[in-house]
Design an enzyme around this catalytic site. Sequence first.
Site, short mmCIF file in Angstrom:
data_model
loop_
_atom_site.label_atom_id
_atom_site.label_comp_id
_atom_site.label_asym_id
_atom_site.label_seq_id
_atom_site.Cartn_x
_atom_site.Cartn_y
_atom_site.Cartn_z
CE LYS A 1 -1.73 1.55 4.00
NZ LYS A 1 -1.44 2.95 4.31
CG ASN A 2 2.29 2.64 3.47
OD1 ASN A 2 1.14 2.93 3.16
ND2 ASN A 2 2.66 2.40 4.71
NE ARG B 1 -7.13 4.27 5.43
CZ ARG B 1 -6.28 4.98 6.15
NH1 ARG B 1 -6.52 5.25 7.41
NH2 ARG B 1 -5.17 5.44 5.62
CB CYS C 1 -5.23 10.01 11.83
SG CYS C 1 -3.69 9.21 12.20
CG ASP D 1 3.21 1.10 9.64
OD1 ASP D 1 3.41 1.40 8.45
OD2 ASP D 1 2.90 1.94 10.51
NE ARG E 1 0.25 9.91 10.58
CZ ARG E 1 -0.14 8.88 9.82
NH1 ARG E 1 -1.27 8.29 10.08
NH2 ARG E 1 0.59 8.50 8.79
C1 EPZ Z 1 4.21 6.77 6.63
O1 EPZ Z 1 3.39 7.76 7.19
C2 EPZ Z 1 3.31 5.56 6.42
N1 EPZ Z 1 2.24 5.93 5.49
C3 EPZ Z 1 2.73 5.12 7.77
O2 EPZ Z 1 1.98 3.95 7.54
C4 EPZ Z 1 3.89 4.78 8.71
O3 EPZ Z 1 3.36 4.44 9.97
C5 EPZ Z 1 4.81 6.01 8.85
O4 EPZ Z 1 5.27 6.42 7.54
C6 EPZ Z 1 6.03 5.71 9.71
O5 EPZ Z 1 6.74 4.64 9.16
C7 EPZ Z 1 2.50 5.96 4.17
O6 EPZ Z 1 3.61 5.71 3.73
C8 EPZ Z 1 1.35 6.31 3.27
P1 EPZ Z 1 6.10 10.09 8.79
P2 EPZ Z 1 3.92 9.30 7.25
O7 EPZ Z 1 5.99 11.38 8.03
O8 EPZ Z 1 4.82 9.56 6.11
C9 EPZ Z 1 6.36 13.29 12.28
C10 EPZ Z 1 0.11 2.60 7.62
O9 EPZ Z 1 -0.33 1.95 8.55
N2 EPZ Z 1 6.26 14.30 11.20
O10 EPZ Z 1 7.24 9.18 8.51
O11 EPZ Z 1 2.73 10.16 7.45
C11 EPZ Z 1 5.07 12.48 12.41
O12 EPZ Z 1 4.16 13.14 13.23
C12 EPZ Z 1 0.57 4.01 7.83
O13 EPZ Z 1 0.24 2.17 6.46
C13 EPZ Z 1 6.35 15.65 11.52
O14 EPZ Z 1 6.50 16.01 12.68
O15 EPZ Z 1 4.76 9.27 8.58
C14 EPZ Z 1 5.56 11.19 13.02
O16 EPZ Z 1 5.68 11.35 14.42
C15 EPZ Z 1 0.23 4.49 9.21
N3 EPZ Z 1 6.25 16.58 10.52
C16 EPZ Z 1 6.96 11.02 12.42
O17 EPZ Z 1 7.35 12.32 11.94
C17 EPZ Z 1 6.11 16.22 9.20
O18 EPZ Z 1 6.04 17.11 8.32
C18 EPZ Z 1 7.01 10.04 11.26
O19 EPZ Z 1 6.00 10.42 10.35
C19 EPZ Z 1 6.03 14.83 8.89
C20 EPZ Z 1 6.13 13.90 9.90
#
Ligand code: EPZ
Length: 434
Positions: free
Chosen positions: A32-33, A409, A127, A317, A132
């Site tokens: 998915k990702n 999803r 969420c 995850d 996030r």
């Molecule tokens: C990706 O989400 C995945 N989704 C998530 O999978 C996964 O849990 C996550 O990476 C961590 O591995 C997709 O790839 C579509 P991040 P993402 O930006 O990119 C903080 C699933 O179950 N952050 O790596 O949204 C954030 O709050 C989903 O398939 C900021 O502070 O996650 C988090 O604490 C759930 N500012 C950390 O970084 C930003 O601008 C990691 O978030 C961006 C992120």
Amino acid sequence: MVKLVEEINTVEYLEIEGQKDLKGEIEISGAKNSALPNMATALLTDEPVILNNLPDLLDVKTMIKLLEHIGVSINKINEGKYIFKLDNVNSLEAPYELVNRMRASILVLGPMVARFGYAKVALPGGCAIGTRPVDLHLKALEKMGAEISLEHGYIIARAPKGLKGAEINFEKITVTGTENILMAAVLAEGTTILNNCAMEPEVVDLAKLLKKMGAYIEGEGSSRIVVRGVKRLKGTNHTIIPDRIEAGTFAVLSALFDGNIRLKNYPYKYLDFVHQKLKEIGIDVIPLGKDEVVIRRDKQLKPVDIETKEYPYFPTDLQAQFMTLLSIVDGLSTITENIFENRFMHVQELDRLGANIKVKGKTAFIKGVKKLKGAEVQATDLRASAAMVLAGLIAEGKTKIYNVYHLDRGYERIEEKLKNIGAVIKRGVEFIED
Ligand code: EPZ
């Protein structure tokens, strides 16, 4: 005032009869990702992009809706194979009702502003698992010359003269942040350097696709990626990598059923650290040729300590799924969630099934119990819902899981896959009268 029509709400649930004798084979679907960013690359060219092994998921359907809204024509050739072609741009806006359904919609921001010099994307809300924010995506685009404003819940990004290459230092490792900037940089003028970027296999898969489209990228899979911008990209044909999180989920399932479930299309090389943890618990994932594995386990499993971290370490995850496994392993295990601030909602749901888990700060303390007993529970986020399915499959008696929307999803045809190995699982709808 007499209510003319009772407000009737419905809620979908999965009902599982636990402790059946599960055995057989499960095929892992496309990731998915990886699918979500890969689909967004269709915005970077006016030539056809063909994607294979696209999983049949709600999130993929939402991304298809969003891309069609923008102007991409999408045709399904056969199971998992789609052609994407941006014929004419109808809109440069990602509306709230689609972004709200799937926060990964943010992945159209980078490509749109890079190619068209403008994008209007609803600010993704928080969420269940955390606030996030997307501040790091926006700071990076500003560094590349985009003018960013927030108006009425929308991100407006303007770059009428196009984006310029820049050196981007991510304060935090962000997966979709890395992917958004990667897609913006391939059409920017000059060179972009991404420091402290995500190293997930899905980022590498996106870079591979972009290079097939004519992009100049080096360093993908490391924490430093260098991109040299080009004027235009061409279409191509690409196959999505298998889903390592679905694979890890079903490796845990197999371990819970004495290894009687073989897994096909298993992306072994993406799960080294997960396999290391499983070994510590007493579970071996044994390759059976190119991409098939069997799972073997000791009689007596051992408690362990797990810390979630960015790739290549233990993935957040898979945290909930391992909590289900450890909830029936004798002894005290701990899981520390370092990525998201609120990703323990499944704890109280597992406790409803008889688990003995306490959360202190970022750490869950799991005291193994003999067995779980069926009950009614909620799915709280995508991966937690998978953990609840695993729990229902090992619990004594019946378990009813509400809010299965989360499950659909991220897990392709999960009931079908589970029924094929002997699970007694059915989906139902309940009417709730106000
Ligand atoms: C990706 O989400 C995945 N989704 C998530 O999978 C996964 O849990 C996550 O990476 C961590 O591995 C997709 O790839 C579509 P991040 P993402 O930006 O990119 C903080 C699933 O179950 N952050 O790596 O949204 C954030 O709050 C989903 O398939 C900021 O502070 O996650 C988090 O604490 C759930 N500012 C950390 O970084 C930003 O601008 C990691 O978030 C961006 C992120």
